[in-house]
Design an enzyme around this catalytic site. Structure first.
Site, PDB file in Angstrom:
ATOM      1  N   ASP A  22      21.940  13.284  48.896  1.00 31.45           N
ATOM      2  CA  ASP A  22      20.692  14.008  49.108  1.00 31.45           C
ATOM      3  C   ASP A  22      20.019  13.541  50.399  1.00 31.45           C
ATOM      4  O   ASP A  22      19.916  12.328  50.663  1.00 31.45           O
ATOM      5  CB  ASP A  22      19.757  13.769  47.922  1.00 31.45           C
ATOM      6  CG  ASP A  22      18.443  14.513  48.059  1.00 31.45           C
ATOM      7  OD1 ASP A  22      18.413  15.708  47.729  1.00 31.45           O
ATOM      8  OD2 ASP A  22      17.468  13.878  48.496  1.00 31.45           O
ATOM      9  N   ARG A  54       3.753   7.015   2.722  1.00 35.29           N
ATOM     10  CA  ARG A  54       2.964   8.111   3.280  1.00 35.29           C
ATOM     11  C   ARG A  54       2.331   7.659   4.603  1.00 35.29           C
ATOM     12  O   ARG A  54       2.131   6.462   4.841  1.00 35.29           O
ATOM     13  CB  ARG A  54       1.877   8.555   2.306  1.00 35.29           C
ATOM     14  CG  ARG A  54       0.833   7.507   1.971  1.00 35.29           C
ATOM     15  CD  ARG A  54      -0.159   8.040   0.932  1.00 35.29           C
ATOM     16  NE  ARG A  54      -1.266   7.125   0.695  1.00 35.29           N
ATOM     17  CZ  ARG A  54      -1.226   6.106  -0.144  1.00 35.29           C
ATOM     18  NH1 ARG A  54      -0.121   5.866  -0.842  1.00 35.29           N
ATOM     19  NH2 ARG A  54      -2.277   5.321  -0.307  1.00 35.29           N
ATOM     20  N   CYS A  91      -0.110   6.774   7.615  1.00 35.67           N
ATOM     21  CA  CYS A  91      -1.431   6.168   7.773  1.00 35.67           C
ATOM     22  C   CYS A  91      -2.408   7.199   8.325  1.00 35.67           C
ATOM     23  O   CYS A  91      -2.102   7.912   9.280  1.00 35.67           O
ATOM     24  CB  CYS A  91      -1.331   4.972   8.721  1.00 35.67           C
ATOM     25  SG  CYS A  91      -2.916   4.216   9.144  1.00 35.67           S
ATOM     26  N   THR A 133       0.816  -1.224   0.000  1.00 32.34           N
ATOM     27  CA  THR A 133       0.000   0.000   0.000  1.00 32.34           C
ATOM     28  C   THR A 133       0.848   1.271   0.000  1.00 32.34           C
ATOM     29  O   THR A 133       0.326   2.363  -0.204  1.00 32.34           O
ATOM     30  CB  THR A 133      -0.911   0.030   1.239  1.00 32.34           C
ATOM     31  OG1 THR A 133      -0.092   0.047   2.428  1.00 32.34           O
ATOM     32  CG2 THR A 133      -1.829  -1.187   1.261  1.00 32.34           C
ATOM     33  N   CYS A 161      -0.959   0.227  15.274  1.00 29.12           N
ATOM     34  CA  CYS A 161      -2.043   0.575  14.358  1.00 29.12           C
ATOM     35  C   CYS A 161      -3.166  -0.463  14.440  1.00 29.12           C
ATOM     36  O   CYS A 161      -2.903  -1.676  14.371  1.00 29.12           O
ATOM     37  CB  CYS A 161      -1.512   0.649  12.928  1.00 29.12           C
ATOM     38  SG  CYS A 161      -2.769   1.159  11.718  1.00 29.12           S
ATOM     39  N   CYS A 196       2.982   3.005   9.317  1.00 25.10           N
ATOM     40  CA  CYS A 196       2.139   3.035  10.514  1.00 25.10           C
ATOM     41  C   CYS A 196       2.995   2.956  11.778  1.00 25.10           C
ATOM     42  O   CYS A 196       4.169   2.596  11.736  1.00 25.10           O
ATOM     43  CB  CYS A 196       1.160   1.852  10.529  1.00 25.10           C
ATOM     44  SG  CYS A 196       0.123   1.693   9.072  1.00 25.10           S
TER      45      CYS A 196
END
Length: 494
Positions: A444, A63, A65, A30, A38, A34
């Site tokens: 401390d 690109r 999701c 695709t 996802c 992701c």
């Protein structure tokens, strides 16, 4: 981690949100990338490939999701637990240095050549500094598109793009939508989930984190030690002023079960990325609490403390120089006295700001402003005056540098060389300003008291030896030790 294919596939199949930001999943069929969690059913493993950064995915032609929005996942914990070239570079890129000073400016800050900086980033992250900065600009643009009514030209330049054309091309390439389409989708969502109205220059964001997160000591510490006029707790939110590269801002941070609600008011929207990055760093939101707690839980003394309130973070700072000054003001005095000293400096030397929604009045004064004050005006012992004036003069003239790019070992040595800087002061600066996850405070008072009550050695040398098994997470062990006390730093204000 992205090179361990079997482990990555297991994380994707289980939709394990703990790995969001550690790596990104790219689907070859695709051309979409992701986050590991996802919700879409993952395809066959042979159709998956894994990248170490969103920028690497984008550079390879994938690109984002639209369902899981991988560009909004928490940052990799690697960059805040290491002090090597790549980690320091990533912290600087998050702070907007490439946008303001270019790659040569980034390399100069790191003390390496441009070519060497690019080579190491490309080798580890699959993308060079320009691609990493571009991915960050795309995310900033998306936030402004979806959360403000700004004209697209204003969004483009506020996000750091040099031209409208580059802005349009980048948004289309990264999100497979035009800027107008992104805004239309966001408008439809806003109608079904109406948000509170905002004033001009104000943005409301969600800052993600890896669960679990115990907010008590995180916000409790910030509020209990807050400098009057610079910080406050109001209506369930920690609020403070921010000094930023292009202007100033006011942020309100509210803990929620699955995110931190962030309300930012900026005098210049170009500061959005830097402000968000600094707030995330202050709240230690990119930490990996599961890995940290797993190691600390292996100690039978710490295990009950971890099980009681897992996911404690180290409260840090939005301004390293400011914290160093405040650390000196807090030497050998109570929290209340340190706040009083800091408040006086703010009133006398800080820059006024307008806060119509609360009681914030000033930005914390710069080192340059403090270097010009009369030492006799400081209500502290003469030796501490010397410590204070030496620190601010070296910060002002640049001979001492404190920032996200600081080399931890080198900076520790420089601080120890200053008059009045002992191990406690240096380690608390290393822990809360420099972000060293292994900084430890065996001298401390609160740590030693907790050690005695838990049956741990209480002398500094013996306690340091006992804490060897907590490395490299001793700064987080300190948070669990402090949490055994009744000091206000351990409680979320009401």
């Amino acid at each position: 981690m992205h090179t361990d294919t079997e482990r990555c596939v297991r994380a994707v199949r289980s939709k394990d949100a703990r790995f969001d930001g550690w790596f990104f999943t790219a689907v070859l069929t695709t051309r979409i990338y992701c986050r590991p969690s996802c919700p879409v059913v993952p395809p066959k493993p042979e159709n998956l490939t894994f990248y170490p950064s969103a920028a690497a995915c984008q550079s390879a032609g994938f690109r984002a999701c639209k369902r899981c929005r991988p560009d909004t996942s928490p940052g990799s914990p690697e960059w805040n637990q290491r002090a090597d070239l790549v980690a320091r570079a990533m912290r600087l890129i998050a702070d907007g240095v490439v946008d303001r000073e270019g790659v040569p400016g980034l390399a100069a800050r790191l003390g390496y050549s441009t070519r060497q900086t690019e080579r190491q980033l490309l080798a580890e992250l699959g993308a060079g500094p320009l691609a990493l900065a571009r991915a960050q600009r795309a995310q900033t643009a998306r936030v402004l598109i979806e959360t403000t009514p700004l004209p697209m030209a204003d969004v483009a330049f506020a996000s750091g793009f040099a031209s409208i054309r580059t802005f349009n091309d980048t948004v289309r390439e990264v999100f497979a939508l035009t800027p107008s389409d992104l805004r239309t989708r966001a408008t439809r969502t806003a109608k079904s989930h109406p948000a509170a109205p905002t004033t001009p220059g104000t943005l409301t964001l969600r800052l993600p984190f890896r669960a679990p997160l115990t907010p008590d000591n995180l916000f409790g510490h910030l509020v209990a030690t807050a400098t009057p006029g610079v910080e406050e707790w109001r209506a369930g939110a920690y609020r403070r002023t921010l000094r930023l590269p292009y202007g100033h801002g006011i942020v309100a941070l509210t803990p929620r079960p699955d995110h931190i609600a962030c309300r930012l008011t900026l005098s210049d929207l170009r500061d959005l990325t830097v402000a968000t990055s600094r707030c995330r760093r202050m709240l230690d939101l990119d930490a990996d609490p599961v890995a940290i707690d797993e190691q600390l839980r292996a100690d039978p003394v710490l295990a009950p403390l971890v099980d009681k309130a897992p996911g404690r973070r180290v409260p840090r700072t939005v301004d390293e120089e400011e914290f160093a000054v405040r650390a000196v003001l807090g030497q050998q005095v109570s929290t209340a006295a340190a706040r009083t000293h800091a408040g006086r400096l703010v009133t006398a030397h800080g820059e006024p700001v307008d806060d119509p929604e609360g009681g914030l009045t000033h930005l914390f004064p710069t080192a340059r402003a403090l270097a010009g004050l009369d030492p006799e005006s400081l209500a502290m012992p003469r030796t501490r005056r010397t410590t204070f004036t030496t620190l601010v003069s070296q910060l002002a003239d640049g001979s001492l540098h404190l920032g996200p790019d600081s080399d931890w070992a080198e900076t520790r040595a420089r601080l120890l060389a200053l008059p009045g800087f002992g191990p406690w002061t240096v380690d608390v600066i290393a822990m809360r300003a420099l972000g060293d996850p292994d900084a430890f405070l065996p001298t401390d008072l609160g740590v030693r008291q907790a050690a005695r009550e838990l049956g741990l050695p209480s002398t500094p040398a013996a306690l340091t030896g006992r804490a060897a098994g907590w490395r490299p997470w001793r700064a987080y062990a300190v948070q669990y030790l402090w949490a055994t006390g009744s000091h206000p730093i351990n409680f979320l204000p009401e």
